[in-house]
Design an enzyme around this catalytic site. Structure first.
Site, mmCIF file in Angstrom:
data_model
loop_
_atom_site.group_PDB
_atom_site.id
_atom_site.type_symbol
_atom_site.label_atom_id
_atom_site.label_comp_id
_atom_site.label_asym_id
_atom_site.label_seq_id
_atom_site.Cartn_x
_atom_site.Cartn_y
_atom_site.Cartn_z
ATOM 1 N N GLU A 148 0.969 -0.947 -0.025
ATOM 2 C CA GLU A 148 0.019 -0.087 0.139
ATOM 3 C C GLU A 148 0.861 1.129 0.190
ATOM 4 O OE1 GLU A 148 -3.242 -0.028 -0.152
ATOM 5 O OE2 GLU A 148 -3.621 -1.923 0.413
ATOM 6 N N CYS A 192 -2.476 8.956 2.496
ATOM 7 C CA CYS A 192 -2.046 8.319 1.309
ATOM 8 C C CYS A 192 -3.270 8.708 0.357
ATOM 9 C CB CYS A 192 -1.693 7.013 1.323
ATOM 10 S SG CYS A 192 -2.963 6.066 2.134
HETATM 11 P P1 NAP Z 1 8.458 4.931 4.665
HETATM 12 O O1 NAP Z 1 9.491 5.924 4.874
HETATM 13 O O2 NAP Z 1 8.344 4.109 3.572
HETATM 14 O O3 NAP Z 1 8.166 4.316 6.055
HETATM 15 C C1 NAP Z 1 7.027 3.384 6.079
HETATM 16 C C2 NAP Z 1 7.489 2.105 6.976
HETATM 17 O O4 NAP Z 1 8.598 1.407 6.042
HETATM 18 C C3 NAP Z 1 8.326 2.522 8.342
HETATM 19 O O5 NAP Z 1 7.984 1.604 9.062
HETATM 20 C C4 NAP Z 1 9.870 2.566 7.742
HETATM 21 O O6 NAP Z 1 10.881 2.149 8.873
HETATM 22 C C5 NAP Z 1 9.839 1.290 6.804
HETATM 23 N N1 NAP Z 1 10.836 1.468 5.689
HETATM 24 C C6 NAP Z 1 11.377 2.547 5.149
HETATM 25 N N2 NAP Z 1 12.355 2.207 4.155
HETATM 26 C C7 NAP Z 1 12.285 0.770 4.244
HETATM 27 C C8 NAP Z 1 13.237 -0.054 3.618
HETATM 28 N N3 NAP Z 1 14.191 0.329 2.680
HETATM 29 N N4 NAP Z 1 13.065 -1.350 3.910
HETATM 30 C C9 NAP Z 1 12.147 -1.748 4.804
HETATM 31 N N5 NAP Z 1 11.424 -0.907 5.682
HETATM 32 C C10 NAP Z 1 11.386 0.359 5.190
HETATM 33 O O7 NAP Z 1 6.952 6.049 4.477
HETATM 34 P P2 NAP Z 1 6.806 7.433 5.451
HETATM 35 O O8 NAP Z 1 7.355 8.380 4.435
HETATM 36 O O9 NAP Z 1 6.989 7.211 6.679
HETATM 37 O O10 NAP Z 1 5.375 7.307 4.859
HETATM 38 C C11 NAP Z 1 4.748 7.980 3.949
HETATM 39 C C12 NAP Z 1 4.361 7.263 2.795
HETATM 40 O O11 NAP Z 1 3.203 6.005 3.173
HETATM 41 C C13 NAP Z 1 3.599 7.968 1.741
HETATM 42 O O12 NAP Z 1 3.999 7.851 0.381
HETATM 43 C C14 NAP Z 1 2.115 7.673 1.797
HETATM 44 O O13 NAP Z 1 1.135 7.866 0.762
HETATM 45 C C15 NAP Z 1 2.210 6.209 2.068
HETATM 46 N N6 NAP Z 1 0.980 5.760 2.764
HETATM 47 C C16 NAP Z 1 0.382 4.745 1.926
HETATM 48 C C17 NAP Z 1 -0.596 4.183 2.570
HETATM 49 C C18 NAP Z 1 -1.647 3.335 1.636
HETATM 50 O O14 NAP Z 1 -2.536 2.484 2.313
HETATM 51 N N7 NAP Z 1 -1.727 3.195 0.562
HETATM 52 C C19 NAP Z 1 -1.078 4.572 3.849
HETATM 53 C C20 NAP Z 1 -0.451 5.424 4.413
HETATM 54 C C21 NAP Z 1 0.742 6.113 3.903
HETATM 55 P P3 NAP Z 1 11.644 3.563 9.428
HETATM 56 O O15 NAP Z 1 10.475 4.603 9.947
HETATM 57 O O16 NAP Z 1 12.302 2.802 10.397
HETATM 58 O O17 NAP Z 1 12.384 4.310 8.244
#
Ligand code: NAP
Length: 458
Positions: free
Chosen positions: A232, A266
């Site tokens: 997602e 999102c």
């Molecule tokens: P993010 O940096 O991707 O973080 C999300 C999760 O993934 C965190 O637990 C993060 O851990 C982990 N993570 C980050 N890089 C990773 C990697 N290379 N390998 C494994 N795990 C990893 O996302 P964000 O910036 O916090 O959140 C915003 C994004 O989420 C936006 O793009 C938003 O649209 C999307 N989102 C999508 C939905 C949906 O349902 N489609 C819902 C909510 C949000 P750490 O915090 O330790 O880095």
């Protein structure tokens, strides 16, 4: 990134947490595997009873938990409370419906396959890892955990590093409700440690909600060890306003859709595509309402928009806006960060956007709206579909032909007509294109992590 609670309204570090070491991670994976075996001997009725108890606990502790969410990621207290209560609803939805959704699916005429009886049976697959974001720190996790546990799977949570207290709240919630110890545990680990967990033989699948780079990484690791992944990811949802729309309602909803969760959702509407016939009227209403939003301390009941959750998140938003302004965008409201402590950003409306601006194709994760004037529905659809995302969308029209045109033509996992996108436990949720694959919620969500076993009898 250290694991810590940092109050985004002040920038102050409230509490730091020691990550789990390798031995603790091993202990928790083994506990999840053991709990999976223990769940195998339980009935749906038993799991539903525990699930309802979890909902009762969540409701009873709603005020305290809401304050925690506000402290860790800055959403307003009212929105935090609404999130917590929505979790109780999600837990009860799966308590009430999992057994019927996962009932055997018999083949009506087994003679067609030379059998006396043939059916498909849903069975759990084991331990599933959930990598989750901070923006809805409870709801994102619950919408994975409720179906997983009702199905008989167990869960491991790697939550975002800036919401450790929300993660720890979830760590023992299900055990307190009666589920076997280890049925749902948090791993306090950084994103670098995720690879080893996915590759662990006891972990059978992974679901990630978060950014596109994180999704690509997790899905490719899972692919390398032939494990299922659900993703997602981000979105840049269009919100289309046609001449037949109720403009006041559309403008008021547009403001909510763009500013909810301080603009960090999102499924927030991010691009507003408005027919030329009603553009001026809509733009005026929308920009005025966005500019009037009260920005401030998220714990203050009068506040409508709190800070962005992280300093880097605010810089990302500021860069996109600055780039657009430098290339000629017009600012109808806001346009810059708020001076002073905390990571506040003014609710912003930009127009006169051109294709060389980053904001046209990238996701804006903050209270910043891109406003477009479109000549007709074909142009609206072209712009709606021009990003690489395909999460959700909204269309405002009372013309049945326009409604059909957009429902059929928009490349997205959902279309909301005369409303804003909201996730409901009863409806499937998920995206296409670079917004990910797989579905959460409803029947589709619980079926993602099941073995659909075919049974054939001579
Ligand atoms: P993010 O940096 O991707 O973080 C999300 C999760 O993934 C965190 O637990 C993060 O851990 C982990 N993570 C980050 N890089 C990773 C990697 N290379 N390998 C494994 N795990 C990893 O996302 P964000 O910036 O916090 O959140 C915003 C994004 O989420 C936006 O793009 C938003 O649209 C999307 N989102 C999508 C939905 C949906 O349902 N489609 C819902 C909510 C949000 P750490 O915090 O330790 O880095």
């Amino acid at each position: 990134m250290s694991i810590a609670t940092i109050n985004p309204a002040t920038g102050e570090t409230v509490k730091e947490f020691e990550p789990h070491d390798a031995a603790e991670v091993e202990r928790r994976i083994q506990a999840a595997d053991d709990a999976y075996r223990a769940l195998a001997s339980t009935t749906f009725a038993q799991r539903a009873e525990w699930m309802r108890k979890a909902a009762d606990i969540v409701e009873a502790e709603a005020d305290e938990t809401a304050a925690l969410l506000t402290l860790e990621m800055g959403k307003t207290l009212a929105q935090a409370k609404a999130e917590v209560l929505k979790c109780a609803k999600g837990l009860r939805f799966y308590a009430d419906n999992a057994e019927a959704i996962l009932a055997d699916e018999p083949l009506e005429d087994p003679s067609k396959v030379n059998a006396s009886k043939a059916y498909a049976r849903y069975q759990p697959i084991g331990v599933v890892l959930a990598v989750m974001p901070w923006n809805y720190p409870l709801w994102q996790v619950i919408r994975f955990a409720a179906p997983a546990l009702m199905a008989g799977n167990t869960g491991l949570l790697k939550h975002a590093s800036n919401v450790p207290q929300a993660a720890l709240y979830l760590d023992d919630l299900f055990e307190r409700a009666g589920f076997p110890a280890g049925a749902f545990h948090t791993l306090l680990i950084g994103s670098r440690e995720v690879k080893a967990v996915i590759e662990d033989r006891r972990v059978r699948a992974v679901t990630l909600t978060g950014s596109e780079p994180a999704g690509r990484s997790v899905a490719s690791i899972a692919g390398g060890v032939v494990k299922k992944a659900v993703l997602e990811l981000g979105g840049s949802d269009p919100f289309i306003v046609m001449p037949s729309a109720d403009l006041d309602a559309a403008a008021a909803t547009a403001v909510t859709a763009r500013s909810i969760n301080n603009g960090q959702s999102c499924i927030a509407a991010k691009r507003f595509l408005v027919h030329a016939d009603v553009y001026d009227a809509f733009a005026k209403l929308f920009a005025e309402k966005m500019a009037a939003l009260k920005v401030g301390d998220p714990a203050d009941p009068a506040t409508e928009v709190g800070p962005l959750a992280t300093e880097s998140g605010r810089s990302d938003v500021a860069e996109l806006v600055d780039d657009a302004i430098a290339k000629g965008a017009t600012v109808l409201a806001g346009g810059k960060a708020v001076d002073g402590p905390g990571w506040f950003y003014e609710p912003t409306v930009l127009t006169d956007l051109t294709d060389d601006m980053r904001i046209v194709l990238e996701e804006t994760f903050g209270p910043v709206a891109s406003l477009y004037k479109v000549a007709d529905r074909d142009e609206a659809l072209r712009i709606a579909n021009q990003t690489t995302f395909g999460l959700s969308s909204a269309v405002w029209t009372t013309d049945p032909d326009d409604e059909r045109f957009f429902v059929d033509g928009i490349e997205a996992g959902a279309v909301f007509v005369n409303g804003m996108t909201i996730s409901y436990p009863e409806l499937p949720f998920g995206g296409i294109k670079d917004s990910g694959f797989g579905r959460e919620l409803a029947a589709a969500g619980i079926k993602e992590f099941m073995n659909l076993k075919t049974v054939w009898k001579a």
